[in-house]
Scaffold this active site. Sequence first.
Site, PDB file in Angstrom:
ATOM      1  N   ARG A 119       0.867  -1.171   0.000  1.00 46.80           N
ATOM      2  CA  ARG A 119       0.000   0.000   0.000  1.00 46.80           C
ATOM      3  C   ARG A 119       0.905   1.223   0.000  1.00 46.80           C
ATOM      4  O   ARG A 119       2.119   1.077   0.039  1.00 46.80           O
ATOM      5  CB  ARG A 119      -0.932  -0.020   1.222  1.00 46.80           C
ATOM      6  N   ASN A 157      -4.415   7.348   3.919  1.00 53.48           N
ATOM      7  CA  ASN A 157      -3.991   6.725   5.169  1.00 53.48           C
ATOM      8  C   ASN A 157      -2.505   6.925   5.354  1.00 53.48           C
ATOM      9  O   ASN A 157      -1.720   6.551   4.482  1.00 53.48           O
ATOM     10  CB  ASN A 157      -4.294   5.226   5.159  1.00 53.48           C
ATOM     11  N   GLU A 158      -2.132   7.534   6.457  1.00 53.60           N
ATOM     12  CA  GLU A 158      -0.718   7.671   6.819  1.00 53.60           C
ATOM     13  C   GLU A 158       0.171   7.960   5.609  1.00 53.60           C
ATOM     14  O   GLU A 158       1.025   7.158   5.241  1.00 53.60           O
ATOM     15  CB  GLU A 158      -0.232   6.421   7.546  1.00 53.60           C
ATOM     16  N   GLU A 315      -6.078   6.116  15.584  1.00 54.59           N
ATOM     17  CA  GLU A 315      -5.854   4.678  15.706  1.00 54.59           C
ATOM     18  C   GLU A 315      -5.059   4.419  16.968  1.00 54.59           C
ATOM     19  O   GLU A 315      -4.182   5.199  17.342  1.00 54.59           O
ATOM     20  CB  GLU A 315      -5.011   4.137  14.539  1.00 54.59           C
ATOM     21  N   TRP A 323       3.208  -6.457  15.098  1.00 55.23           N
ATOM     22  CA  TRP A 323       4.464  -6.137  14.409  1.00 55.23           C
ATOM     23  C   TRP A 323       5.657  -5.970  15.351  1.00 55.23           C
ATOM     24  O   TRP A 323       6.734  -5.601  14.918  1.00 55.23           O
ATOM     25  CB  TRP A 323       4.286  -4.910  13.519  1.00 55.23           C
ATOM     26  N   LYS A 364      -4.208 -10.185  10.069  1.00 56.82           N
ATOM     27  CA  LYS A 364      -5.284 -11.027  10.618  1.00 56.82           C
ATOM     28  C   LYS A 364      -5.112 -11.284  12.106  1.00 56.82           C
ATOM     29  O   LYS A 364      -6.059 -11.632  12.799  1.00 56.82           O
ATOM     30  CB  LYS A 364      -5.398 -12.337   9.842  1.00 56.82           C
TER      31      LYS A 364
HETATM   32  C1  GLA Z   1      -1.137   1.757  10.831  1.00 59.50           C
HETATM   33  C2  GLA Z   1      -2.157   1.716   9.704  1.00 59.50           C
HETATM   34  C3  GLA Z   1      -3.234   0.705   9.918  1.00 59.50           C
HETATM   35  C4  GLA Z   1      -2.665  -0.591  10.466  1.00 59.50           C
HETATM   36  C5  GLA Z   1      -1.924  -0.317  11.744  1.00 59.50           C
HETATM   37  C6  GLA Z   1      -1.383  -1.573  12.416  1.00 59.50           C
HETATM   38  O1  GLA Z   1      -1.387   2.672  11.773  1.00 59.50           O
HETATM   39  O2  GLA Z   1      -2.749   2.968   9.461  1.00 59.50           O
HETATM   40  O3  GLA Z   1      -3.876   0.486   8.673  1.00 59.50           O
HETATM   41  O4  GLA Z   1      -1.816  -1.152   9.519  1.00 59.50           O
HETATM   42  O5  GLA Z   1      -0.848   0.532  11.457  1.00 59.50           O
HETATM   43  O6  GLA Z   1      -0.763  -1.286  13.635  1.00 59.50           O
END
Ligand code: GLA
Length: 691
Positions: A119, A157-158, A315, A323, A364
């Site tokens: 992504r 996103n980010e 988030e 991770w 997942k």
């Molecule tokens: C980031 C992403 C999310 C997800 C989280 C997992 O913040 O924006 O989509 O991948 O990490 O910790």
Amino acid sequence: MTTSFPPISPKLKGFMHGADYNPDQWQHAPEILEEDIRLMKLAKCNVMAIGIFAWAALEPEEGIFTFEWLDRVLDRFAANGIYAWLATPSGARPAWMSAKYPEVLRVEANRVRNLHGGRHNHCYSSPVYRAKVRIMNTKLAERYAHHPAVIGWHISNEYGGECHCDFCQEAFREWLQERYGTLAALNQAWWTTFWSHTYTDWSQIESPAPHGERMVHGHNLDWRRFVTDRTVDFCRHEIAPLRAIRPELPVTANMMDWFEGLDYRKFADILDVISWDAYPTWHDLQDQGALAAWFSFNHDLFRSLKGGQPFMLMESTPSMTNWQAVSKLKRPGMHLLSSLQAVAHGSDTVQYFQWRKSRGSSEKLHGAVVDHVGHEHTRVFSDVAELGGILEKIASVAGSAVPAQVAIIADWDNRWAVKDSQGPLNRGIDYERTVMQHYRAFWELGVPVDVIGSDDHFAHYKLIVAPMMYLCTEQAGAAIEAFVAGGGTFVTTYWSGIVNESDLCHLGGFPGPLRSTLGIWSEEIDGLHEGEYNALVRRDDKLPGLKESYEVYDLCDLIHTEGAEVLAEYREDFYAGRPALTVNAFGKGKAYYLAARAKEPFYADFYGQLIQEAGVSRVIDTELPSDVTAQMRTDGENDYVFLLNFSGQAQEIGLAGQAFTDLFSGRAEQAAVHLDVHGLRLLKRTKAGRI
Ligand code: GLA
Ligand code: ZN
């Protein structure tokens, strides 16, 4: 100071509580949506961020749009009192697009174009990608901007990363032409006569590359600035069609903790509300106080981006991440503590990644409110539901402000430049850790801090700290001078005032534009090996809070006073007796210079003394045990005092004789309160009750 901000959405007073939600992954199982809505209500969740990576579900083939599933989700939300931050899906894209238009794929610094996958893997200059984004965002806006469930836009996103394709090279050259006007000006700013790097045509300029140019500091710095500007420009491009249809709908883009790649301050003007994604790795092996302080710092940074306006915790994980080397479960209490830490620093939301675990692929096993088991009878779900209840109870806190009298200056271009320079300490200049040494002292004292840029307004602060301000422009120097002349207290350190905005050294003596404010001249700086120490020894008793001596390490600056008074001197080496800490009375204020990197408890002692001198108030004037912080929000009438215990032990905190009401229990508290392990208290005091 503004003490009362309007709610982020007029539709939702109080706090937002919710998660990233991916109903696009469950289209084959329509019953899941109804079950999710039942669970959202049980968990007291009132918002979801949806559609973040849903491009393939929204446009499965070029020009064929399938919004019906999203209609159904939003309609069911609206019928059930759940609101949505609707995302633009540019963070990932369908395979058909990459296959048909390879130009949308990102090119890395080595000039190799990426394959489709992952992504955040797009070129932000590609005309095709921009056109596709415009079509998609326009359609989303036309269809949903007035939908009763939609309360704002979650842009992409980010954002992060950079592209080195031909479009981006061209855009970089245009950006440089605009900045410098002439090649001669660019050559001068980048000092290209060095190693014969002079450019004679704009077309010769390329982005920095591992197999090409990477030693010209001004070039590297401008590339990073360009990457930010390009990303801001892309973000603006995303926002335009949304605002065109309904300008009052708030827009946000979720950010990452003090992300190095983008100067987030440049996004503040184009976003209506700041949001960020916080993933503290609680219970790992590092110092938990340092970890907690780091997240507090980030909350302060994000709140400060828009002048103290409440931000969104967009988030966080409701349980574990997937991770880390070792993912520890959040210990009892930690979910509440960690979530209210964000609230204490000015967040008006607590949101998670993710609502329901995806069944397959790389996330997942990442924490979610709803686990694969599919029901609500889990520890994590109860933690989330409990927090939802608490957020409802403390709704009056939302919209209040954090009253900071202290600011730390932390500029992105300084950070890039100081880490890029080859100088006295190439084994690691430790810029971020240095900033945190200063920040943590205030955190331990329970003193709210703003984290600002050098071109922000200074006048309303009492104390400003600029750790290692290596890059200091003439304008920043002048603003600091005016702040001190007007009665402010300023602190800076070794390795400040070395270069200007082009990473060219200031001539005529360091610390350049800060020299007269500080009343010192820095002649040279000594690097120390790992394990090597000198000491800073107090001279007389000029700063009463200081101990006799403190160890110093890494960098020792050899300075001459030019009007400043010496508070401490070096103990060892050929520079024993030379100044190590000075203060200069300047106008109505004072400017301190710390010449060497000191070990704790220097910062605690030094700032403990300085806040008294500068008239900075602590949230509560009481003894705070190590790794317990006090933070505060205020609406002008009521102060909301958060006592947050990251010490890993139960604690008792005296209340300095003030009268408080506990916002959770409703009980009056006056003498002392107990904090459980990973515990917190949220206490209200009226203005009249303040000492
Ligand atoms: C980031 C992403 C999310 C997800 C989280 C997992 O913040 O924006 O989509 O991948 O990490 O910790
Ligand atoms: Zn590109």
